[in-house]
Write a protein that holds these residues in place. Structure first.
Motif, PDB file in Angstrom:
ATOM      1  N   GLY A  63       0.800  -1.220   0.000  1.00 18.36           N
ATOM      2  CA  GLY A  63       0.000   0.000   0.000  1.00 18.36           C
ATOM      3  C   GLY A  63       0.831   1.268   0.000  1.00 18.36           C
ATOM      4  N   ASP A  64       1.511   1.568   1.082  1.00 22.78           N
ATOM      5  CA  ASP A  64       2.244   2.820   1.248  1.00 22.78           C
ATOM      6  C   ASP A  64       3.677   2.651   0.749  1.00 22.78           C
ATOM      7  N   VAL A  65       3.941   3.119  -0.466  1.00 21.21           N
ATOM      8  CA  VAL A  65       5.259   2.941  -1.072  1.00 21.21           C
ATOM      9  C   VAL A  65       6.316   3.764  -0.340  1.00 21.21           C
ATOM     10  N   GLN A  66       5.971   4.989   0.050  1.00 21.99           N
ATOM     11  CA  GLN A  66       6.928   5.849   0.751  1.00 21.99           C
ATOM     12  C   GLN A  66       7.431   5.182   2.024  1.00 21.99           C
ATOM     13  N   LYS A  67       6.561   4.471   2.678  1.00 18.90           N
ATOM     14  CA  LYS A  67       6.891   3.831   3.954  1.00 18.90           C
ATOM     15  C   LYS A  67       7.606   2.506   3.761  1.00 18.90           C
ATOM     16  N   HIS A  68       7.154   1.696   2.818  1.00 21.96           N
ATOM     17  CA  HIS A  68       7.591   0.308   2.749  1.00 21.96           C
ATOM     18  C   HIS A  68       8.586   0.004   1.636  1.00 21.96           C
ATOM     19  N   CYS A  69       8.998   0.994   0.849  1.00 21.76           N
ATOM     20  CA  CYS A  69      10.031   0.753  -0.160  1.00 21.76           C
ATOM     21  C   CYS A  69      11.313   1.480   0.243  1.00 21.76           C
ATOM     22  N   ILE A  70      12.342   0.715   0.558  1.00 17.43           N
ATOM     23  CA  ILE A  70      13.654   1.267   0.906  1.00 17.43           C
ATOM     24  C   ILE A  70      14.491   1.314  -0.367  1.00 17.43           C
ATOM     25  N   ARG A  71      14.847   2.525  -0.793  1.00 11.54           N
ATOM     26  CA  ARG A  71      15.597   2.688  -2.035  1.00 11.54           C
ATOM     27  C   ARG A  71      17.028   3.088  -1.718  1.00 11.54           C
ATOM     28  N   LEU A  72      17.986   2.273  -2.148  1.00 13.93           N
ATOM     29  CA  LEU A  72      19.401   2.523  -1.905  1.00 13.93           C
ATOM     30  C   LEU A  72      20.114   2.669  -3.244  1.00 13.93           C
ATOM     31  N   ASP A  73      20.597   3.874  -3.530  1.00 15.34           N
ATOM     32  CA  ASP A  73      21.320   4.148  -4.771  1.00 15.34           C
ATOM     33  C   ASP A  73      22.773   3.712  -4.583  1.00 15.34           C
ATOM     34  N   MET A  74      23.188   2.678  -5.288  1.00 17.03           N
ATOM     35  CA  MET A  74      24.517   2.118  -5.081  1.00 17.03           C
ATOM     36  C   MET A  74      25.638   3.039  -5.544  1.00 17.03           C
ATOM     37  N   SER A  75      25.310   4.078  -6.319  1.00 14.46           N
ATOM     38  CA  SER A  75      26.346   5.047  -6.681  1.00 14.46           C
ATOM     39  C   SER A  75      26.814   5.826  -5.456  1.00 14.46           C
ATOM     40  N   GLU A  76      26.051   5.772  -4.370  1.00 17.96           N
ATOM     41  CA  GLU A  76      26.439   6.425  -3.112  1.00 17.96           C
ATOM     42  C   GLU A  76      27.255   5.500  -2.221  1.00 17.96           C
ATOM     43  N   TYR A  77      27.457   4.259  -2.668  1.00 18.39           N
ATOM     44  CA  TYR A  77      28.165   3.261  -1.853  1.00 18.39           C
ATOM     45  C   TYR A  77      29.302   2.642  -2.659  1.00 18.39           C
ATOM     46  N   GLN A  78      30.139   3.505  -3.235  1.00 17.61           N
ATOM     47  CA  GLN A  78      31.187   3.038  -4.135  1.00 17.61           C
ATOM     48  C   GLN A  78      32.539   2.849  -3.463  1.00 17.61           C
ATOM     49  N   ASN A  79      32.671   3.240  -2.201  1.00 15.00           N
ATOM     50  CA  ASN A  79      33.938   3.037  -1.499  1.00 15.00           C
ATOM     51  C   ASN A  79      33.691   2.381  -0.148  1.00 15.00           C
ATOM     52  N   GLN A  80      34.753   1.898   0.463  1.00 16.79           N
ATOM     53  CA  GLN A  80      34.608   1.138   1.699  1.00 16.79           C
ATOM     54  C   GLN A  80      34.078   2.002   2.828  1.00 16.79           C
ATOM     55  N   GLU A  81      34.400   3.295   2.797  1.00 14.74           N
ATOM     56  CA  GLU A  81      33.926   4.195   3.844  1.00 14.74           C
ATOM     57  C   GLU A  81      32.403   4.323   3.835  1.00 14.74           C
ATOM     58  N   SER A  82      31.801   4.071   2.679  1.00 15.03           N
ATOM     59  CA  SER A  82      30.348   4.210   2.580  1.00 15.03           C
ATOM     60  C   SER A  82      29.611   3.130   3.370  1.00 15.03           C
ATOM     61  N   LEU A  83      30.341   2.095   3.812  1.00 16.46           N
ATOM     62  CA  LEU A  83      29.719   1.102   4.683  1.00 16.46           C
ATOM     63  C   LEU A  83      29.192   1.752   5.956  1.00 16.46           C
ATOM     64  N   GLY A  84      29.905   2.778   6.416  1.00 12.51           N
ATOM     65  CA  GLY A  84      29.447   3.497   7.601  1.00 12.51           C
ATOM     66  C   GLY A  84      28.130   4.201   7.364  1.00 12.51           C
ATOM     67  N   LEU A  85      27.945   4.704   6.143  1.00 10.16           N
ATOM     68  CA  LEU A  85      26.679   5.342   5.789  1.00 10.16           C
ATOM     69  C   LEU A  85      25.551   4.317   5.798  1.00 10.16           C
ATOM     70  N   LEU A  86      25.855   3.123   5.317  1.00 14.14           N
ATOM     71  CA  LEU A  86      24.836   2.084   5.200  1.00 14.14           C
ATOM     72  C   LEU A  86      24.508   1.441   6.546  1.00 14.14           C
ATOM     73  N   LEU A  87      25.544   1.121   7.322  1.00 12.94           N
ATOM     74  CA  LEU A  87      25.349   0.317   8.537  1.00 12.94           C
ATOM     75  C   LEU A  87      25.606   1.077   9.833  1.00 12.94           C
ATOM     76  N   GLY A  88      26.110   2.291   9.739  1.00 16.67           N
ATOM     77  CA  GLY A  88      26.445   3.059  10.931  1.00 16.67           C
ATOM     78  C   GLY A  88      27.947   3.134  11.131  1.00 16.67           C
TER      79      GLY A  88
END
Length: 297
Positions: free
Chosen positions: A71-96
Motif C-alpha cells: 500500500g504505502d510505497v513511501q513507507k515500505h520501499c527502501i531505495r538505496l542508490d549504489m552510486s552512493e556506496y562506491q567506497n569502503q567508507e560508505s559502509l558506515g553510511l549504510l550500517l552506521g
C-alpha cells in the motif's frame, strides 16, 4: 485467509507495466508465494535482479509491486542508490559508523516497520564490501548494523537493478527478445560475481520501449495530470498533436521515458499558467501549437 488481493496482482501489473509483458509472469509467482507463506524460511520473501537500460520500467515495476502488496510505497520501499556506496567508507553510511549508530539501513528499517521492498539501484556500482553485505542479505535474510543489532529482513522482497549492457542494447534493438536476454545475462555474469547472480529467484531483462509503448506511457501520464488539474478547477482534454510533443520531449535514446512525467507536468502547467496570466480560458482542449501546448475553449 482472503486470497482476492494477491490473486489480483497480475491484472494490476498488466494495466500499469507498459512494454514489458514478459516480466509479469516471472515476478508474480514469487510475490504470490511470499504472501501465501510459501517462500523459503530464513531468507527474504523473494529476490529479483532487473537488468536493462535506464527509463524502461525497472524501478517502476518495483514500486508497483510494493504498492499492491503493502500500500504505502513511501513507507515500505527502501531505495538505496549504489552510486552512493562506491567506497569502503560508505559502509558506515549504510550500517552506521560507531557502536551507537544503525546507519541508513536501521533508519529505513524502522520506517518500513520490518517489512516491504528493498531496492538496490545500479548494483554494479557498489563497492565489493557492500556486495558482501548484499550477499549476506540474499543468503540469510539478515544484516548486522554498527550498534550490534541484527535486522531481520525475511519479511522483505529484495530487488537489485543494473544498467549493464545498456550501451550494447542500442545495437540490438531489432533483435528477438530471447537473443537480447541471453546477451544481457552473459554480460551480467561477466561483470557481477557469479555467487551474486546465483542467489536471485528471478532475473528479468527489460527491453527498450517501442513507439507504441511510449505513446501508452505518455497517455497514462497525461490522464493523471488532467485529473490533478481538474481537481484544481481546470477541465482539460487531450487534443491534436499533444502525444507527439510529449514523446519528442519526454523520450531520450539513453534515458528512455525517465523524463516523461516531468515533461507532461511542465507542458500542461505552462499552458494553464499562460492562459491564466493572459485572461484566456483555462478549460477546454489541449492542442499542440509551435512546439508547445495551448488551450482551445
Amino acid at each position: 485467509m482472503n486470497f482476492d488481493h494477491i490473486k489480483a496482482l497480475p491484472g494490476f501489473l498488466e494495466e500499469r507495466i507498459i512494454g514489458q509483458d514478459h516480466v509479469i509472469p516471472k515476478v508474480v509467482p514469487i510475490v504470490q508465494n511470499g504472501e501465501l507463506g510459501l517462500a523459503d524460511p530464513g531468507r527474504p520473501k523473494g529476490t529479483f535482479l532487473f537488468l536493462g537500460p535506464t527509463g524502461v520500467g525497472k524501478t517502476e515495476t518495483t514500486l508497483l509491486l510494493c504498492e499492491h502488496v503493502f500500500g504505502d510505497v513511501q513507507k515500505h520501499c527502501i531505495r538505496l542508490d549504489m552510486s552512493e556506496y562506491q567506497n569502503q567508507e560508505s559502509l558506515g553510511l549504510l550500517l552506521g559508523k560507531d557502536e551507537g549508530s544503525r546507519g541508513n539501513m536501521g533508519r529505513f528499517y524502522d520506517r518500513a516497520q520490518g517489512r516491504g521492498f528493498i531496492l538496490f539501484d545500479e548494483i554494479e556500482k557498489a563497492h565489493p564490501r557492500v556486495l558482501d553485505i548484499f550477499l549476506q542479505v540474499l543468503d540469510a535474510g539478515r544484516i548486522t548494523v554498527a550498534s550490534g543489532e541484527t535486522l531481520n529482513l525475511c519479511d522483505f522482497y529484495i530487488v537489485a537493478t543494473s544498467n549493464i549492457g545498456a550501451e550494447a542494447l542500442m545495437e540490438l534493438k531489432n533483435s528477438p527478445l530471447a537473443t537480447v536476454e541471453r546477451f544481457i545475462e552473459d554480460l551480467a555474469a561477466a561483470e557481477l560475481r557469479p555467487e551474486v547472480l546465483a542467489r536471485f529467484n528471478v532475473r528479468c531483462v527489460f527491453q527498450k520501449l517501442g513507439y507504441e509503448a511510449q505513446k501508452r506511457i505518455a497517455t497514462i501520464m497525461l490522464k493523471k495530470e488532467m485529473k490533478l488539474l481538474k481537481a484544481k478547477g481546470y477541465h482539460l482534454e487531450i487534443g491534436a498533436g499533444v502525444l507527439d510533443i510529449m514523446i519528442a520531449n519526454g523520450v531520450e535514446p539513453r534515458l528512455g521515458v525517465r523524463r516523461m512525467r516531468g515533461t507532461v507536468e511542465a507542458f500542461c502547467r505552462e499552458a494553464v499558467r499562460k492562459s491564466l496570466l493572459s485572461g484566456q480560458p483555462t478549460s477546454g482542449t489541449l492542442v499542440a501549437h509551435h512546439g508547445s501546448l495551448v488551450i482551445l475553449a
